[in-house]
Write a protein that holds these residues in place. Structure first.
Motif, PDB file in Angstrom:
ATOM      1  N   VAL A   1     -25.850  78.874  90.371  1.00  0.00           N
ATOM      2  CA  VAL A   1     -25.042  78.819  91.917  1.00  0.00           C
ATOM      3  C   VAL A   1     -23.855  78.417  91.424  1.00  0.00           C
ATOM      4  O   VAL A   1     -23.162  79.192  92.024  1.00  0.00           O
ATOM      5  CB  VAL A   1     -25.482  77.411  92.619  1.00  0.00           C
ATOM      6  CG1 VAL A   1     -24.792  76.989  94.297  1.00  0.00           C
ATOM      7  CG2 VAL A   1     -26.871  77.320  93.578  1.00  0.00           C
TER       8      VAL A   1
ATOM      9  N   LEU B   1     -20.178  80.320 103.810  1.00  0.00           N
ATOM     10  CA  LEU B   1     -21.311  79.801 102.800  1.00  0.00           C
ATOM     11  C   LEU B   1     -22.625  78.979 103.177  1.00  0.00           C
ATOM     12  O   LEU B   1     -24.562  79.197 102.808  1.00  0.00           O
ATOM     13  CB  LEU B   1     -20.712  78.956 101.083  1.00  0.00           C
ATOM     14  CG  LEU B   1     -21.596  78.449 100.462  1.00  0.00           C
ATOM     15  CD1 LEU B   1     -20.563  78.369  99.046  1.00  0.00           C
ATOM     16  CD2 LEU B   1     -22.111  77.451 100.772  1.00  0.00           C
ATOM     17  N   VAL B   2     -22.182  78.542 104.418  1.00  0.00           N
ATOM     18  CA  VAL B   2     -22.549  77.415 105.194  1.00  0.00           C
ATOM     19  C   VAL B   2     -23.748  77.644 105.780  1.00  0.00           C
ATOM     20  O   VAL B   2     -24.828  77.920 105.348  1.00  0.00           O
ATOM     21  CB  VAL B   2     -21.742  76.116 105.787  1.00  0.00           C
ATOM     22  CG1 VAL B   2     -23.025  75.539 106.566  1.00  0.00           C
ATOM     23  CG2 VAL B   2     -21.194  75.318 105.282  1.00  0.00           C
TER      24      VAL B   2
ATOM     25  N   ALA C   1     -26.806  79.661 103.427  1.00  0.00           N
ATOM     26  CA  ALA C   1     -27.238  79.150 102.712  1.00  0.00           C
ATOM     27  C   ALA C   1     -27.729  78.140 104.305  1.00  0.00           C
ATOM     28  O   ALA C   1     -29.406  77.914 103.880  1.00  0.00           O
ATOM     29  CB  ALA C   1     -25.824  77.727 102.924  1.00  0.00           C
TER      30      ALA C   1
ATOM     31  N   PHE D   1     -32.588  78.911 103.763  1.00  0.00           N
ATOM     32  CA  PHE D   1     -32.861  77.673 104.516  1.00  0.00           C
ATOM     33  C   PHE D   1     -34.317  78.199 105.395  1.00  0.00           C
ATOM     34  O   PHE D   1     -35.475  77.664 105.021  1.00  0.00           O
ATOM     35  CB  PHE D   1     -32.361  76.442 104.620  1.00  0.00           C
ATOM     36  CG  PHE D   1     -32.954  75.597 104.155  1.00  0.00           C
ATOM     37  CD1 PHE D   1     -32.843  74.458 103.686  1.00  0.00           C
ATOM     38  CD2 PHE D   1     -33.351  74.820 105.294  1.00  0.00           C
ATOM     39  CE1 PHE D   1     -33.584  73.122 103.326  1.00  0.00           C
ATOM     40  CE2 PHE D   1     -34.591  73.202 105.798  1.00  0.00           C
ATOM     41  CZ  PHE D   1     -33.916  73.024 104.249  1.00  0.00           C
TER      42      PHE D   1
ATOM     43  N   GLY E   1     -29.927  86.018  95.509  1.00  0.00           N
ATOM     44  CA  GLY E   1     -30.434  84.079  96.354  1.00  0.00           C
ATOM     45  C   GLY E   1     -31.313  84.173  97.390  1.00  0.00           C
ATOM     46  O   GLY E   1     -32.228  83.782  97.576  1.00  0.00           O
TER      47      GLY E   1
ATOM     48  N   SER F   1     -23.464  82.733  97.342  1.00  0.00           N
ATOM     49  CA  SER F   1     -23.933  81.163  96.982  1.00  0.00           C
ATOM     50  C   SER F   1     -24.312  80.777  97.875  1.00  0.00           C
ATOM     51  O   SER F   1     -24.956  79.654  97.357  1.00  0.00           O
ATOM     52  CB  SER F   1     -22.068  81.266  96.686  1.00  0.00           C
ATOM     53  OG  SER F   1     -21.584  81.253  95.445  1.00  0.00           O
ATOM     54  N   GLY F   2     -23.623  80.857  99.216  1.00  0.00           N
ATOM     55  CA  GLY F   2     -24.382  80.169 100.098  1.00  0.00           C
ATOM     56  C   GLY F   2     -26.020  80.518  99.923  1.00  0.00           C
ATOM     57  O   GLY F   2     -27.254  79.768 100.921  1.00  0.00           O
TER      58      GLY F   2
ATOM     59  N   LEU G   1     -28.058  78.803  97.873  1.00  0.00           N
ATOM     60  CA  LEU G   1     -28.616  77.474  97.616  1.00  0.00           C
ATOM     61  C   LEU G   1     -29.416  77.716  98.670  1.00  0.00           C
ATOM     62  O   LEU G   1     -30.326  76.184  98.535  1.00  0.00           O
ATOM     63  CB  LEU G   1     -26.917  76.265  97.868  1.00  0.00           C
ATOM     64  CG  LEU G   1     -25.962  76.654  97.519  1.00  0.00           C
ATOM     65  CD1 LEU G   1     -24.415  76.302  98.242  1.00  0.00           C
ATOM     66  CD2 LEU G   1     -26.282  74.957  96.379  1.00  0.00           C
ATOM     67  N   GLY G   2     -29.469  77.969 100.391  1.00  0.00           N
ATOM     68  CA  GLY G   2     -30.135  77.857 101.113  1.00  0.00           C
ATOM     69  C   GLY G   2     -31.768  78.052 100.510  1.00  0.00           C
ATOM     70  O   GLY G   2     -32.396  77.400 100.817  1.00  0.00           O
ATOM     71  N   SER G   3     -31.953  79.082  99.239  1.00  0.00           N
ATOM     72  CA  SER G   3     -33.491  79.421  98.595  1.00  0.00           C
ATOM     73  C   SER G   3     -33.796  78.729  97.747  1.00  0.00           C
ATOM     74  O   SER G   3     -34.833  78.329  97.802  1.00  0.00           O
ATOM     75  CB  SER G   3     -32.960  80.869  98.123  1.00  0.00           C
ATOM     76  OG  SER G   3     -32.553  80.298  96.606  1.00  0.00           O
TER      77      SER G   3
END
Length: 311
Positions: A120, A139-140, A143, A147, A179, A241-242, A245-247
């Protein structure tokens, strides 16, 4: 290009091939970490353009001029070694990782969790400083979406040729989108096991349909992604990037068959060690790549200085 660098690209290709066989890890992530991502995307875009120009120009008697120009723009010195490494990496992973995922799922996911978590930092650092508010929001959102996607219960689809074609077209996007794991998408729709079986048993009919879907998916997606990287680079990297992170949800070691997350349980010391090993491996790869880029930049500067002195 030096022989050592070519061998390095073959090894990078092998790592990408292995990643493509692992649910939860994207080949695009490995390409990003090893520093070949943007050249691969640019090259794929040129190939797509070449096919489009050939299809429109050759039947009209206009020749191969435009198509040939696009093909010459591709980074073949990078792409060919990557492709040479990807196939054996994919075949080896198909043979060896499936029993590991079946027999030691928690330990294997712990290792992969460390690999992807450390990865990441690559797109995050590429965005640069300072981050704008809209990039943080992107990004949020990415993510949360990743997720939710990785929490979907596994379904089962009949491997009809049309279904395989569409699934391959969607899954191949993971090859160029860090991702997003193509193998995980296949697992979600119930086509991961049939695809691995077809690969191991050399079912060329199934593989031909799957390959056709991959070509269609790349042709539709890669130009969009290339444009986004050229015109909206920071925002695109923030979304990547998000997504990474979510993955991470899919790689949490302790989860039920329905993908419900559970508290840490058995094998915690071993899983923690494998997690740290994964972090260390990616960190070493990133450091090695940055040192290579710094050496190349210094060499280019020295050559430019020597040329100026001669003049």
């Amino acid at each position: 290009m030096a022989l050592g660098e070519r061998i390095g690209h073959v090894l990078r290709g092998s790592a990408i091939g292995v990643a493509e066989a692992v649910p939860g890890i994207s080949g695009g992530t490995i390409a990003l970490v090893t520093g070949v991502y943007e050249r691969v995307i640019a090259s794929a875009g040129h190939v797509v353009n070449a096919v489009r120009y050939a299809a429109s120009d050759v039947p009209r008697g206009r020749g191969w001029t435009r198509a040939g120009h696009q093909l010459r723009q591709a980074h073949w010195d990078v792409v060919i070694p990557l492709l040479i490494g990807m196939l054996p990496g994919l075949l080896i992973a198909a043979k060896t990782l499936e029993p590991l995922l079946t027999g030691y799922p928690e330990q294997t996911r712990g290792l992969f969790l460390g690999l992807v978590l450390a990865s990441v930092l690559v797109p995050v650092s590429m965005v640069g400083q300072p981050w704008r508010r809209v990039e943080v929001v992107a990004l949020v959102v990415a993510a949360v979406a990743a997720f939710a996607l990785t929490g979907l219960p596994q379904a089962t689809l009949t491997p009809h040729p049309l279904v395989v074609l569409v699934a391959a077209a969607v899954a191949v996007c993971a090859l160029v989108m860090p991702g997003v794991s193509g193998s995980f998408l296949l697992l979600t729709v119930g086509l991961y096991e049939p695809t691995i079986t077809a690969l191991n048993e050399r079912d060329f009919g199934y593989l031909a349909v799957f390959a056709t879907g991959m070509v269609i998916g790349l042709a539709l997606f890669v130009k969009l992604l290339q444009w986004l990287l050229e015109q909206h680079r920071r925002m695109t990297l923030a979304v990547m990037s998000g997504a990474l992170l979510g993955s991470l949800r899919s790689l949490w070691p302790w989860q039920s068959d329905d993908r419900d997350l559970q508290a840490p349980g058995d094998n915690l010391p071993a899983i923690a060690m494998l997690f740290l090993l994964g972090v260390a491996v990616v960190t070493a790869m990133v450091i090695a790549e940055r040192r290579r880029l710094n050496r190349a930049a210094r060499k280019l500067t020295e050559e430019s200085y020597e040329t100026t002195q001669v003049r």
